[in-house]
Every structure is written in C-alpha cells, then in structure tokens.
Design a protein around this motif. Structure first.
Motif, short mmCIF file in Angstrom:
data_model
loop_
_atom_site.label_atom_id
_atom_site.label_comp_id
_atom_site.label_asym_id
_atom_site.label_seq_id
_atom_site.Cartn_x
_atom_site.Cartn_y
_atom_site.Cartn_z
N ARG A 60 -5.93 1.05 1.46
CA ARG A 60 -5.69 0.26 1.79
C ARG A 60 -7.30 -0.24 1.02
O ARG A 60 -7.29 -1.53 0.76
N GLY A 61 -8.23 0.46 1.82
CA GLY A 61 -9.96 -0.54 1.67
C GLY A 61 -10.23 0.03 0.24
O GLY A 61 -10.19 -0.77 -0.50
N GLU A 86 -5.47 3.46 5.22
CA GLU A 86 -5.99 3.22 5.29
C GLU A 86 -7.06 3.19 4.24
O GLU A 86 -7.55 2.05 3.80
N PRO A 87 -7.52 4.55 4.31
CA PRO A 87 -8.08 4.61 2.90
C PRO A 87 -8.08 3.97 1.38
O PRO A 87 -8.11 3.37 0.76
N ARG A 93 0.33 8.18 10.80
CA ARG A 93 -0.52 7.15 11.28
C ARG A 93 -1.76 6.89 11.08
O ARG A 93 -2.13 7.94 10.74
N GLY A 94 -2.28 5.95 10.24
CA GLY A 94 -3.57 5.86 9.18
C GLY A 94 -3.59 6.98 8.02
O GLY A 94 -4.21 6.58 7.80
N THR A 151 -8.50 -3.12 -1.46
CA THR A 151 -8.96 -4.56 -1.05
C THR A 151 -10.22 -4.18 -1.77
O THR A 151 -10.93 -5.76 -1.95
N THR A 163 2.19 9.76 3.14
CA THR A 163 1.88 8.32 3.85
C THR A 163 3.25 7.70 5.07
O THR A 163 3.14 7.62 5.72
N THR A 211 0.72 -1.32 0.10
CA THR A 211 -0.27 -0.20 -0.48
C THR A 211 0.75 1.18 0.13
O THR A 211 0.92 2.38 -0.96
N ARG A 212 1.84 1.23 0.50
CA ARG A 212 2.89 3.00 0.84
C ARG A 212 3.55 2.32 -0.60
O ARG A 212 3.49 3.97 -0.69
#
Length: 71
Positions: A47-48, A44-45, A40-41, A51, A37, A26-27
């Motif tokens: 990565r979602g 996440e969007p 913290r967090g 996915t 990047t 993801t990074r």
C-alpha cells in the motif's frame, strides 16, 4: 520520467495496475504479484508503494483505497 528508471518492484506494481480492467485495491495487486495477502498488515508495504507511485504521478489514488493508471 521513464518507467525504466523505477526500481523493478515498482515497475511490476505499475504493470499490474495498468493491465487491470479498472480501479484495483491493494489486495488485488498483491494477489496478482503472488504476495501473501492473508496476514494482518501483510499488505501495508505494498500500500505504501502504491501511494508513493500515486504521489509521484504514476498512478491515481481514488476514494475507498483504489488505484488506477494515470491517463
């Protein structure tokens, strides 16, 4: 399904993964897209979205959180 039907941000993500020489984390996708990047967090969007693309058959999700283009 034609990738032109995907929203523009998903098309950009898909293009980054397809152009990569191998599986990406993801990074790496975030850096290629010019996203922040470091926080913290912050990823996440993204990565979602990766996915979701994998769940819908556009990408393959590998172990250790890596993604690759569907062959």
């Amino acid at each position: 399904m034609d990738k032109g039907a995907l929203p523009p941000e998903y098309q950009r993500i898909l293009a980054v993964v397809q152009q990569a020489a191998g599986p990406v984390m993801t990074r790496q996708v975030g850096e290629a897209l010019g996203l922040d990047t470091g926080g913290r967090g912050a990823l996440e969007p993204l990565r979602g979205m990766l996915t979701k693309l994998a769940d819908r058959g556009w990408l393959r999700k590998l172990t250790a959180g890596k993604f690759t283009a569907r062959l």
